[in-house]
Design a protein around this motif. Structure first.
Motif, PDB file in Angstrom:
ATOM      1  N   ASN A   1     -13.425 -11.595   6.426  1.00 15.13           N
ATOM      2  CA  ASN A   1     -12.849 -12.889   6.811  1.00 15.13           C
ATOM      3  C   ASN A   1     -11.376 -12.962   6.432  1.00 15.13           C
ATOM      4  OD1 ASN A   1     -15.412 -13.558   7.680  1.00 15.13           O
ATOM      5  ND2 ASN A   1     -15.876 -14.877   5.928  1.00 15.13           N
ATOM      6  N   TYR A   2     -11.053 -12.411   5.261  1.00 18.75           N
ATOM      7  CA  TYR A   2      -9.654 -12.406   4.813  1.00 18.75           C
ATOM      8  C   TYR A   2      -8.781 -11.586   5.771  1.00 18.75           C
ATOM      9  CZ  TYR A   2      -5.559 -10.654   2.377  1.00 18.75           C
ATOM     10  OH  TYR A   2      -4.279 -10.284   2.062  1.00 18.75           O
ATOM     11  N   LYS A   3      -9.288 -10.434   6.193  1.00 19.64           N
ATOM     12  CA  LYS A   3      -8.513  -9.567   7.074  1.00 19.64           C
ATOM     13  C   LYS A   3      -8.228 -10.238   8.420  1.00 19.64           C
ATOM     14  CE  LYS A   3      -7.549  -5.717   6.563  1.00 19.64           C
ATOM     15  NZ  LYS A   3      -6.281  -5.097   6.095  1.00 19.64           N
ATOM     16  N   ILE A   4      -9.139 -11.107   8.832  1.00 17.14           N
ATOM     17  CA  ILE A   4      -8.951 -11.802  10.108  1.00 17.14           C
ATOM     18  C   ILE A   4      -7.977 -12.971   9.954  1.00 17.14           C
ATOM     19  CG2 ILE A   4     -10.098 -13.223  11.857  1.00 17.14           C
ATOM     20  CD1 ILE A   4     -12.638 -11.531  11.316  1.00 17.14           C
ATOM     21  N   SER A   5      -8.176 -13.751   8.885  1.00 19.68           N
ATOM     22  CA  SER A   5      -7.395 -14.992   8.724  1.00 19.68           C
ATOM     23  C   SER A   5      -6.116 -14.807   7.912  1.00 19.68           C
ATOM     24  CB  SER A   5      -8.249 -16.061   8.047  1.00 19.68           C
ATOM     25  OG  SER A   5      -8.551 -15.679   6.707  1.00 19.68           O
ATOM     26  N   LYS A   6      -6.118 -13.797   7.020  1.00 20.02           N
ATOM     27  CA  LYS A   6      -4.990 -13.561   6.103  1.00 20.02           C
ATOM     28  C   LYS A   6      -4.711 -14.765   5.204  1.00 20.02           C
ATOM     29  CE  LYS A   6      -3.845  -9.329   7.092  1.00 20.02           C
ATOM     30  NZ  LYS A   6      -3.913  -8.241   6.085  1.00 20.02           N
ATOM     31  N   THR A   7      -5.767 -15.563   4.949  1.00 19.39           N
ATOM     32  CA  THR A   7      -5.642 -16.681   4.016  1.00 19.39           C
ATOM     33  C   THR A   7      -5.261 -16.150   2.635  1.00 19.39           C
ATOM     34  OG1 THR A   7      -7.341 -17.896   5.221  1.00 19.39           O
ATOM     35  CG2 THR A   7      -6.851 -18.655   2.991  1.00 19.39           C
ATOM     36  N   SER A   8      -4.297 -16.745   2.013  1.00 20.10           N
ATOM     37  CA  SER A   8      -3.842 -16.388   0.659  1.00 20.10           C
ATOM     38  C   SER A   8      -3.212 -14.999   0.585  1.00 20.10           C
ATOM     39  CB  SER A   8      -5.007 -16.474  -0.342  1.00 20.10           C
ATOM     40  OG  SER A   8      -5.574 -17.752  -0.369  1.00 20.10           O
ATOM     41  N   SER A   9      -2.704 -14.474   1.674  1.00 14.73           N
ATOM     42  CA  SER A   9      -2.137 -13.120   1.657  1.00 14.73           C
ATOM     43  C   SER A   9      -0.943 -13.007   0.716  1.00 14.73           C
ATOM     44  CB  SER A   9      -1.742 -12.691   3.066  1.00 14.73           C
ATOM     45  OG  SER A   9      -0.780 -13.581   3.613  1.00 14.73           O
ATOM     46  N   ALA A  10      -0.105 -14.036   0.678  1.00 10.27           N
ATOM     47  CA  ALA A  10       1.065 -14.005  -0.210  1.00 10.27           C
ATOM     48  C   ALA A  10       0.623 -14.030  -1.670  1.00 10.27           C
ATOM     49  CB  ALA A  10       1.977 -15.196   0.087  1.00 10.27           C
ATOM     50  N   THR A  11      -0.400 -14.852  -1.962  1.00 11.96           N
ATOM     51  CA  THR A  11      -0.922 -14.941  -3.329  1.00 11.96           C
ATOM     52  C   THR A  11      -1.575 -13.627  -3.730  1.00 11.96           C
ATOM     53  OG1 THR A  11      -1.409 -17.268  -2.872  1.00 11.96           O
ATOM     54  CG2 THR A  11      -2.335 -16.344  -4.877  1.00 11.96           C
ATOM     55  N   PHE A  12      -2.259 -13.005  -2.784  1.00 14.64           N
ATOM     56  CA  PHE A  12      -2.903 -11.713  -3.034  1.00 14.64           C
ATOM     57  C   PHE A  12      -1.864 -10.644  -3.369  1.00 14.64           C
ATOM     58  CE2 PHE A  12      -4.963  -7.847  -0.884  1.00 14.64           C
ATOM     59  CZ  PHE A  12      -5.577  -7.446  -2.053  1.00 14.64           C
ATOM     60  N   LYS A  13      -0.781 -10.595  -2.621  1.00 17.31           N
ATOM     61  CA  LYS A  13       0.277  -9.615  -2.875  1.00 17.31           C
ATOM     62  C   LYS A  13       0.904  -9.841  -4.250  1.00 17.31           C
ATOM     63  CE  LYS A  13       1.542  -8.789   1.970  1.00 17.31           C
ATOM     64  NZ  LYS A  13       2.595  -8.969   2.999  1.00 17.31           N
ATOM     65  N   LYS A  14       1.084 -11.088  -4.597  1.00 18.81           N
ATOM     66  CA  LYS A  14       1.653 -11.426  -5.908  1.00 18.81           C
ATOM     67  C   LYS A  14       0.724 -10.944  -7.027  1.00 18.81           C
ATOM     68  CE  LYS A  14       3.530 -15.358  -8.512  1.00 18.81           C
ATOM     69  NZ  LYS A  14       3.761 -16.825  -8.501  1.00 18.81           N
ATOM     70  N   PHE A  15      -0.577 -11.143  -6.835  1.00 21.07           N
ATOM     71  CA  PHE A  15      -1.569 -10.679  -7.814  1.00 21.07           C
ATOM     72  C   PHE A  15      -1.496  -9.160  -7.964  1.00 21.07           C
ATOM     73  CE2 PHE A  15      -5.731  -8.637  -8.197  1.00 21.07           C
ATOM     74  CZ  PHE A  15      -6.122  -9.074  -9.453  1.00 21.07           C
ATOM     75  N   CYS A  16      -1.431  -8.455  -6.849  1.00 17.35           N
ATOM     76  CA  CYS A  16      -1.385  -6.982  -6.882  1.00 17.35           C
ATOM     77  C   CYS A  16      -0.151  -6.476  -7.623  1.00 17.35           C
ATOM     78  CB  CYS A  16      -1.427  -6.421  -5.467  1.00 17.35           C
ATOM     79  SG  CYS A  16      -3.005  -6.668  -4.619  1.00 17.35           S
ATOM     80  N   ASN A  17       0.963  -7.112  -7.435  1.00 13.47           N
ATOM     81  CA  ASN A  17       2.191  -6.720  -8.128  1.00 13.47           C
ATOM     82  C   ASN A  17       2.093  -6.995  -9.630  1.00 13.47           C
ATOM     83  OD1 ASN A  17       3.590  -5.771  -5.868  1.00 13.47           O
ATOM     84  ND2 ASN A  17       4.307  -7.827  -5.330  1.00 13.47           N
ATOM     85  N   LYS A  18       1.504  -8.135  -9.982  1.00 18.27           N
ATOM     86  CA  LYS A  18       1.384  -8.525 -11.391  1.00 18.27           C
ATOM     87  C   LYS A  18       0.493  -7.554 -12.155  1.00 18.27           C
ATOM     88  CE  LYS A  18      -0.132 -12.370 -14.345  1.00 18.27           C
ATOM     89  NZ  LYS A  18      -0.678 -13.761 -14.363  1.00 18.27           N
ATOM     90  N   HIS A  19      -0.579  -7.080 -11.520  1.00 18.18           N
ATOM     91  CA  HIS A  19      -1.570  -6.235 -12.196  1.00 18.18           C
ATOM     92  C   HIS A  19      -1.468  -4.760 -11.788  1.00 18.18           C
ATOM     93  CE1 HIS A  19      -3.863  -9.633 -13.945  1.00 18.18           C
ATOM     94  NE2 HIS A  19      -3.478 -10.271 -12.870  1.00 18.18           N
ATOM     95  N   ARG A  20      -0.364  -4.389 -11.179  1.00 15.79           N
ATOM     96  CA  ARG A  20      -0.202  -3.038 -10.638  1.00 15.79           C
ATOM     97  C   ARG A  20      -0.496  -1.949 -11.668  1.00 15.79           C
ATOM     98  NH1 ARG A  20       2.438  -1.084  -6.322  1.00 15.79           N
ATOM     99  NH2 ARG A  20       3.266  -3.155  -5.848  1.00 15.79           N
ATOM    100  N   GLN A  21      -0.137  -2.191 -12.932  1.00 11.78           N
ATOM    101  CA  GLN A  21      -0.205  -1.148 -13.952  1.00 11.78           C
ATOM    102  C   GLN A  21      -1.618  -0.579 -14.124  1.00 11.78           C
ATOM    103  OE1 GLN A  21       1.934  -2.214 -17.446  1.00 11.78           O
ATOM    104  NE2 GLN A  21       1.712  -0.227 -18.417  1.00 11.78           N
TER     105      GLN A  21
END
Length: 513
Positions: A120-140
């Motif tokens: 569902n996320y891949k179709i709607s891209k809901t919260s995509s910006a928040t998801f990217k921010k999370f990935c950057n924060k926890h990248r380590q």
């Protein structure tokens, strides 16, 4: 850490009531925060929130990541509210019970829901910006964890048997994997995003209601983990990346052969050369989740029992000194308030006591250990407690207070009766120990929910030395003593563990004549 006189309840998320076969971070967790507030408790203590696996009987102390969250704790109801799932996509799981967690059934059910949420996320891209921010924060840690999960599904469990270029993390192979498994890697990151999003919302709600979380860090990590695969230099491994030495504890009164835990031991020499960076990051991660963190098996920060990997028991091990003083000096600089509790139970030696004293760690007092032939000198008796400590009736590794009482010999029962000055039976013992802990000079008193409501040994969370039938207990909704919240609140007030908030009256403006 400056402890304030208060109290708390020990209850793991999995034990909460819900309609999905396992406790989760949904409405029942918020309701429990409400109960803590109404009953005058300040702390909610939890077990580790890391992912669990059937190979380790879903013990929260045996995870394949020291940093990731457990997707099984994600709330289906909240996924609907967050618009990652539609209502018709969330059915009730089969073969589950409100009394015990059926991890196999729950895992099959939750994986299906999470897969659908990702679609569902891949179709709607809901919260995509928040998801990217999370990935950057926890990248380590997130990059390694996602890769480890994908490779485990592709090549099977046992990373030392993976293709050599993957096992050794060759740059070219890892870069190629990012292209070949891009969507699968994104999916694993997305599941973690869902976990942390729901957890952060719960923490925010708890803090709004003046409730703080006590978390828990196991000392060791599994060989079969993203951490060991990604940081082989920090563990004692041979050329094949297999452990040369493993963890355990030596023989004692309870076990003639000791306990062989089997996890790889740390290479503290290399860790120290790198300023303990992996451990610092691990503590930082846990302090994102919790307000206070309990350091399990604290004595290993002074010295640990090391056993050659080929041994079948822990008898032929030896004590190896840990650079605990240097480690905690660095930790003190990183975390000046030092919000840590030391699990200092069991047989300790002078160096451990010096380490505890040097950094002023609050330790633990367990009332289940207080009664028997040894009387005045028993350190767990309330009059021997130190104020800078936490008192428990029991822990997740103990029997319930009802079960404990029924197992006591005559000497211990007589001692308990004499000490409390009350007639005690199995129906009343939990209230006696509850009040005894509240009266203790220990700044914080914590009670397993089972002891607060007087459940029997059918509600044991874990029996040390066994692997089956643990970690499955759940509380029923009707067992949570919501109607007794006022009574618990009054007891917390009576023994100085809660103060009613002062409501300031607004001054009336004088009318002009």
């Amino acid at each position: 850490m400056d402890l304030k006189r208060s109290s708390g309840i020990l209850l793991h998320i999995t034990s909460l009531p819900s309609g999905y076969g396992i406790g989760d971070m949904g409405p029942s967790a918020y309701n429990f925060v409400n109960f803590l507030k109404e009953s005058g408790h300040h702390y909610w203590q939890l077990l580790p929130l890391n992912p669990t696996h059937s190979a380790y009987y879903h013990s929260p102390y045996s995870s394949y990541s020291a940093f990731a969250g457990n997707p099984l704790l994600i709330s289906p109801q909240l996924l609907v509210e967050q618009e990652f799932l539609n209502v018709d996509e969330v059915s009730k799981p089969k073969k589950t019970s409100s009394k015990k967690v059926n991890f196999k059934a729950v895992e099959e059910y939750k994986v299906g829901l999470l897969e659908q949420a990702f679609k569902n996320y891949k179709i709607s891209k809901t919260s995509s910006a928040t998801f990217k921010k999370f990935c950057n924060k926890h990248r380590q840690w997130l990059e390694d964890f996602a890769l480890f999960q994908v490779f485990t599904k592709e090549f099977g469990r046992g990373w030392t048997t993976w293709p050599s270029e993957i096992k050794s993390r060759e740059d070219r192979a890892i870069k190629k994997a990012y292209k070949d498994y891009a969507e699968e890697i994104e999916k694993e990151k997305f599941f973690q995003f869902l976990f942390f999003q729901q957890w952060e919302a719960l923490v925010k709600y708890a803090h709004q209601n003046k409730i703080s979380f006590i978390g828990d860090i196991p000392f060791y990590v599994n060989h079969e983990s993203a951490d060991c695969w990604a940081h082989t230099e920090y563990f004692k491994l041979n050329e094949k990346k297999e452990p040369t030495h493993v963890s355990g504890v030596p023989p004692d009164y309870f076990s003639e052969t000791g306990q062989l835990w089997g996890t790889p031991v740390f290479n503290w020499k290399i860790l120290q050369q790198n300023n303990f960076d992996w451990w610092v990051q691990r503590l930082k991660q846990n302090l994102l989740l919790f307000d206070v963190v309990r350091l399990d098996h604290f004595r290993a920060f002074s010295a640990y029992w090391e056993v050659p990997a080929e041994e079948e028991t822990a008898i032929n091990g030896k004590w190896i000194k840990t650079p605990g003083t240097q480690f905690f000096r660095l930790i003190k600089k990183e975390f000046p308030e030092m919000p840590f509790i030391a699990e200092d139970l069991g047989s300790l030696d002078e160096p451990v006591y010096k380490l505890l004293e040097r950094f002023n760690f609050p330790g633990m007092n367990v009332l289940h250990f207080a009664f028997g032939e040894e009387k005045a000198d028993n350190p767990y008796l309330p009059f021997n407690h130190k104020p800078h400590s936490i008192v428990y009736t029991g822990t997740h590794d103990n029997n319930t207070t009802h079960g404990w009482y029924e197992s006591l010999d005559k000497t211990a029962k007589k001692h308990l009766k004499q000490y409390s000055g009350k007639k005690i039976n199995k129906k009343s013992v939990h209230t006696v120990l509850h009040e005894m802990a509240l009266k203790s000079v220990s700044k914080v008193a914590v009670f397993p929910l089972q002891d607060l409501i007087g459940l029997g040994e059918e509600a044991i969370m874990n029996t040390p030395g066994t692997v089956k039938n643990n970690w499955t207990w759940r509380v029923k909704q009707e067992e949570i003593p919501v109607e007794s919240a006022k009574e618990f609140r009054e007891k917390n007030i009576l023994f100085g563990r809660f103060k009613e908030p002062v409501v300031k009256k607004k001054k009336r403006k004088k009318s002009r004549s």
